[in-house]
Design an enzyme around this catalytic site. Sequence first.
Site, mmCIF file in Angstrom:
data_model
loop_
_atom_site.group_PDB
_atom_site.id
_atom_site.type_symbol
_atom_site.label_atom_id
_atom_site.label_comp_id
_atom_site.label_asym_id
_atom_site.label_seq_id
_atom_site.Cartn_x
_atom_site.Cartn_y
_atom_site.Cartn_z
ATOM 1 N N CYS A 185 -117.045 -39.859 45.177
ATOM 2 C CA CYS A 185 -115.902 -39.968 44.268
ATOM 3 C C CYS A 185 -116.225 -40.859 43.076
ATOM 4 O O CYS A 185 -117.063 -41.749 43.181
ATOM 5 C CB CYS A 185 -114.701 -40.544 45.007
ATOM 6 S SG CYS A 185 -114.376 -39.679 46.545
ATOM 7 N N CYS B 182 -111.871 -42.783 46.860
ATOM 8 C CA CYS B 182 -112.685 -42.163 47.908
ATOM 9 C C CYS B 182 -112.053 -42.383 49.272
ATOM 10 O O CYS B 182 -111.360 -43.387 49.484
ATOM 11 C CB CYS B 182 -114.072 -42.788 47.920
ATOM 12 S SG CYS B 182 -115.212 -42.052 46.772
ATOM 13 N N CYS C 59 -115.799 -36.635 49.888
ATOM 14 C CA CYS C 59 -115.034 -36.803 48.652
ATOM 15 C C CYS C 59 -113.582 -36.481 49.014
ATOM 16 O O CYS C 59 -113.245 -36.426 50.187
ATOM 17 C CB CYS C 59 -115.587 -35.963 47.499
ATOM 18 S SG CYS C 59 -115.502 -34.204 47.725
#
Length: 141
Positions: free
Chosen positions: A86, A91, A14
């Site tokens: 994400c 991301c 993430c």
Amino acid sequence: MTDSAHEKSILFLCVANAARSQMAEGLARTLLPDDWRIASAGSEPGTLDPRAVTVMQEIGIDISDQYSKSIDSLDLTSYHWIITLCQEEVCPIVSGQFERKHWPSPDPARHESDDLDGFRETREAIKTMLKTQFREHLEGT
């Protein structure tokens, strides 16, 4: 690294590597067999969120020794699975020969509140995805 060992490796990504990917790492380490290599990292690493530690302790998983890492510090080619978590932010984009999964999860850390409900919801969603995607590998199931 042998092919079978390589197939037993997951990197959770993430942005900040502060909550979602840290919880995913802790859950995967607990649910998958010990011979799996599990890690997490972020494109803009921050600091492990203490609220993530708290909600994981609620289910008996201690992630307090984990820390935020940069994707730049890892050899991405050594992972078979790269799973991005994400949702509302961009991301990390990585290239390479690995299986990609995207589990869009809202970032519970974006709220300044002491309310842990968002962290619990994210934890449970990630746990469900792990159990669904890796059910044939799970310990005791």
